[in-house]
Design an enzyme around this catalytic site. Structure first.
Site, short mmCIF file in Angstrom:
data_model
loop_
_atom_site.label_atom_id
_atom_site.label_comp_id
_atom_site.label_asym_id
_atom_site.label_seq_id
_atom_site.Cartn_x
_atom_site.Cartn_y
_atom_site.Cartn_z
N GLU A 326 47.10 -6.94 6.54
CA GLU A 326 45.39 -6.15 6.36
C GLU A 326 44.73 -7.27 5.39
OE1 GLU A 326 45.43 -3.65 1.73
OE2 GLU A 326 47.40 -4.93 2.17
N HIS A 327 45.22 -8.22 4.94
CA HIS A 327 43.87 -9.47 4.59
C HIS A 327 44.33 -10.21 4.99
CE1 HIS A 327 44.81 -6.75 0.55
NE2 HIS A 327 43.35 -6.57 1.09
#
EC number: 1.1.1.23
Length: 431
Positions: A326-327
């Site tokens: 996601e990050h």
């Protein structure tokens, strides 16, 4: 956190190292959500009041936030919080406005023009959770692109507190993005209400926003039923950091902890080619963890997270693309030079002075991102998420005469006589 040497792991061990925390939807959860959705569909507001009393501990006469409550929220928040949200809105607007599509038109053959026109989704529903803490930043991240898209109506649901109020910062965030239809409603019941509609809650065409396992399951069920589209698959939050020997251990540890404190099912990974850096990060994790108000939550997340030694940074990027975080934080000396190696990630943060928290709040990018490996095929929320791209075509008589034979051949090959006839009649030839 467990420390692993990637070069010493078997294929099965490597797979296990990148396995996310188990988040299987238990049969009872799936059945409970299905029952709840059916109840909301059948009994509407009556069911919503009963469910809200059961789960949120408050009986509401009205779900809608009143103008008086908006005004009270305005007066309740600190001036510096209001200013911070206003600054964040300005940057989110700047970034998202720059990426807007205006459509296009092209002549594909003489007398044949094809177009793509952009239209806003009519009514959208935003969900802003407030489980362990209210998230006004999520209202900003969803409200700004919805406004830029030009959606006719934007509905926002957020859980009530036990006194029947809503967190004032969430209400002010909604106002700052132009959202005025806010309802005191949380959980799977909010998703059901926005998907199917009740006397109080309007049905929406598409639903956005994160939530717990019940919210996630409810979104999946209403999407499968065709009642409403949803933004993307959801799951626990996660971050992967690729760091070289020159990275600041304190910075890296802080970034890992900022994600770990989201919830016990969050996962954080560090990939580095430096044993010294990994050891220093572990020391910093121990030091910083003791100072956190949510240390117990972060500690549970760290228990299922990894510090991984890799042979080379190139290997780190291969692992990252496999994981599709996601990050993704690149704590490298030349981070932009490595950016071309990134194939799958929700959002990327370059260098020592770009913590993931900036993207969560105020850099301008969106923090509603694909998780659980969905970044291989999904993108984060943007203005386009709130729009439909409609194809348009127009052919003159000369245009259909010019390309009609192509359509006739393909229609005949597929055995679709009516298709061929629709073209042949206009061309004045036999189908």
């Amino acid at each position: 956190m467990n420390t692993l040497d990637w070069t010493q792991l078997t294929a099965d061990a490597r797979t296990q190292a990148l396995t996310r925390p188990v988040q299987t939807v238990a049969t009872q959860t799936r059945e409970a959500v299905a029952t709840l959705i059916a109840d909301v569909r059948a009994r509407g507001d009556v069911a919503l009041r009963e469910i809200t009393a059961r789960f949120d501990g408050v009986t509401l006469d009205s779900f809608a936030v009143s103008e008086a409550e908006f005004a009270a929220a305005d007066a309740a928040i600190a001036p510096e919080l209001r200013q911070a949200m206003q600054d964040a809105v300005a940057r989110i607007d700047t970034f998202h406005r720059a990426g807007m599509s205006e459509g296009y038109a092209v002549e594909t053959a003489p007398g044949v023009v094809c177009e793509k026109i952009v239209r806003p989704i009519g009514r959208v529903g935003l969900y802003v959770p407030a489980g362990s803490a209210p998230l006004p930043s999520t209202a900003l991240m969803l409200g700004v692109p919805a406004r830029l898209a030009g959606c006719r109506e934007v509905v926002l649901c957020t859980p009530p507190r036990k006194d029947g109020s809503v967190d004032p910062a969430v209400l002010v965030a909604a106002q700052l993005t132009g959202v005025r239809r806010v309802f005191k409603l949380g959980g799977a019941q909010a998703i059901a209400a926005m998907a199917y509609g009740t006397d109080s809650i309007p049905s929406c065409d598409k639903l956005f926003g994160p939530g717990n396992s019940f919210v996630t399951e409810a979104k999946q069920q209403v999407a499968q039923s065709g009642a409403a589209a949803i933004d993307m698959p959801a799951g626990p939050s996660e971050v992967l950091v690729i760091a070289d020997a020159g990275a600041q251990p304190a910075f890296v540890a802080a970034d890992l902890l900022s994600q770990a404190e989201h919830g016990p099912d969050s996962q954080v990974l560090l990939l580095s080619d430096s044993d010294a850096l990994i050891a220093a990060v572990q020391e910093q994790l121990d030091l910083q963890l003791a100072q956190l108000s949510r240390a117990d939550i972060a500690r549970q997340a760290l228990a299922q997270s990894r510090l991984i030694k890799v042979a080379t940074l190139q290997e780190a990027f291969e692992i990252s693309n496999r994981y599709a975080p996601e990050h993704l934080i690149l704590a490298l000396r030349e981070p932009r030079a490595w950016l071309a190696q990134v194939e799958a990630a929700g959002s990327v943060f370059l260098g020592d002075y770009t913590p993931e928290a900036l993207g969560d709040y105020c850099s301008g990018t969106n923090h509603v991102l694909p998780t659980s490996g969905a970044a291989r095929a999904y993108s984060g929320v943007s203005v386009a998420s709130f729009q439909n791209m409609v194809s348009v075509q127009a052919a003159s008589k000369a245009g259909i005469d010019g390309i009609g034979a192509c359509a006739l051949i393909l229609a005949r090959a597929e055995g679709l006589d009516a298709h061929a006839n629709a073209v042949a009649l206009r061309m004045g030839v036999a189908a």
